[in-house]
Design an enzyme around this catalytic site. Structure first.
Site, mmCIF file in Angstrom:
data_model
loop_
_atom_site.group_PDB
_atom_site.id
_atom_site.type_symbol
_atom_site.label_atom_id
_atom_site.label_comp_id
_atom_site.label_asym_id
_atom_site.label_seq_id
_atom_site.Cartn_x
_atom_site.Cartn_y
_atom_site.Cartn_z
ATOM 1 N N HIS B 141 56.681 38.727 46.393
ATOM 2 C CA HIS B 141 55.392 39.583 46.686
ATOM 3 C C HIS B 141 55.994 41.111 47.358
ATOM 4 O O HIS B 141 55.167 41.619 47.758
ATOM 5 C CB HIS B 141 54.661 38.783 47.829
ATOM 6 C CG HIS B 141 53.370 39.296 48.200
ATOM 7 N ND1 HIS B 141 52.801 39.551 49.350
ATOM 8 C CD2 HIS B 141 52.290 39.269 47.249
ATOM 9 C CE1 HIS B 141 51.468 39.930 49.195
ATOM 10 N NE2 HIS B 141 51.123 39.663 48.220
ATOM 11 N N LYS B 143 56.894 44.974 47.899
ATOM 12 C CA LYS B 143 56.388 46.238 47.270
ATOM 13 C C LYS B 143 57.353 47.285 47.842
ATOM 14 O O LYS B 143 56.891 47.886 48.665
ATOM 15 C CB LYS B 143 55.112 46.442 47.650
ATOM 16 C CG LYS B 143 54.112 45.442 47.128
ATOM 17 C CD LYS B 143 53.518 44.565 48.558
ATOM 18 C CE LYS B 143 52.396 43.660 48.178
ATOM 19 N NZ LYS B 143 52.420 42.751 47.051
ATOM 20 N N ASP B 148 68.495 56.191 45.332
ATOM 21 C CA ASP B 148 69.891 56.639 45.793
ATOM 22 C C ASP B 148 70.383 55.663 47.010
ATOM 23 O O ASP B 148 71.490 56.289 47.520
ATOM 24 C CB ASP B 148 69.895 57.975 46.055
ATOM 25 C CG ASP B 148 69.640 58.815 45.075
ATOM 26 O OD1 ASP B 148 69.647 58.495 43.768
ATOM 27 O OD2 ASP B 148 69.261 60.018 45.203
#
Lengths: 199, 199
Positions: B141, B143, B148
């Site tokens: 779940h 996000k 870099d």
């Protein structure tokens, strides 16, 4: 001559050090909190911190849920919660505990998927906690809480049992003002927007 | 005697100041990034930065999507994306752009709600971007994205059009190592866990 100059310079530095020392004591920055809680926990944290029941079905290890609950329980002035889905019994109980301790608690949630099975919203209302519901075709998809307008907890984590012990989730915990203030503003904005007068 | 002591003290301070001045130049900390992007945007950002088409249907204001895209496009060494739902065309195009520029891009997404209508996953694979899918009864779940290994973007925001222009969402953007390193570790752990050999 150079000795006198250096002595004056030394005197200035000494004054500054003493000044800094005295005022630094008054201006010691509060502890910088920068945590990340990564779910899932292996089990639900036992609500009894000093539990010694060998047959207890709850987890007695250090868990992310326990860390989250402890942060919420640290509220002394206010606790604002803005979370899309709220069905986790333990977190609802935590809000009730904080509210009963005299700390104002506010909850903002979403209509469209807020009416899930086991939604804690009716319980929270029944316990006297002010709840406002965002009701548009779009989601109030935030998942954050603010303790005393000083500590922010935010991430991907809906307040559900599945999020605690099943999903991969993250919650950032920080008292960095640059973040906290912006979320305080967002909460105020949405709280006002979803005021019964404005709906 | 006190004058000599003060002169010695002044000399020590002067040496320290000179030392600090020289080395401070070498140790100037890189810019501290601490942003929060609050969605929804009023419209989708125009992909053409210098667009002058008066009939253009895209937004030409400063938008959160544009800020997000610019952060992703700043990748010079790596771009790791870990997002539950990925259907936003503009963000998929951004990953393809970065990948074509020679920067390794990796995407981790979820099976259960990853197969949404308009999922960009098949397109990303077709364009040669390595994608791994988390496939359990629970949700991956998260996000978040890491640019870099130095810049973290994380929050409630799934990479969907509805999240861009409809929902209330937040994305924290920071290069604070205390946060970035933990998300780098989480990405590595999940990437390995969802390796074809380990499934």
């Amino acid at each position: 001559m150079w000795k006198e100059s250096l002595a004056i310079f030394g005197g200035v530095c000494l004054t500054k050090f003493v000044y800094d020392y005295i005022f630094a004591k008054k201006a010691i920055p509060s502890k910088i909190v920068k945590e990340v809680l990564f779910f899932p926990d292996k089990g639900i944290a036992c609500p009894n911190v000093s539990c010694e029941d060998k047959n207890c079905r709850y987890s007695h290890e250090s868990t992310c849920l326990r860390a989250l609950v402890n942060h919420l329980k640290s509220a002394k002035k206010s606790l604002d919660v803005c979370v899309c889905v709220f069905s986790c019994h333990e977190l609802a109980e935590t809000l009730v505990y904080v509210s009963k301790g005299g700390v104002p608690v506010r909850v903002l949630s979403d209509k469209s998927i807020g009416d899930v099975v086991n939604s804690r919203i009716p319980d929270l209302r029944a316990k006297g906690i002010p709840v406002r519901i965002h009701n548009t075709p779009y989601l109030m998809h935030h998942k954050f809480a603010i303790v005393d307008n000083e500590l922010l907890l935010c991430g991907s984590f809906n307040w559900t049992r599945q999020a605690v012990t099943g999903n991969n989730e993250s919650v950032i915990v920080t008292n960095d003002k640059d973040f906290v203030e912006r979320f305080c503003n967002e909460f105020s904005r949405l709280w006002e927007l979803n005021s019964p007068q404005n709906l």
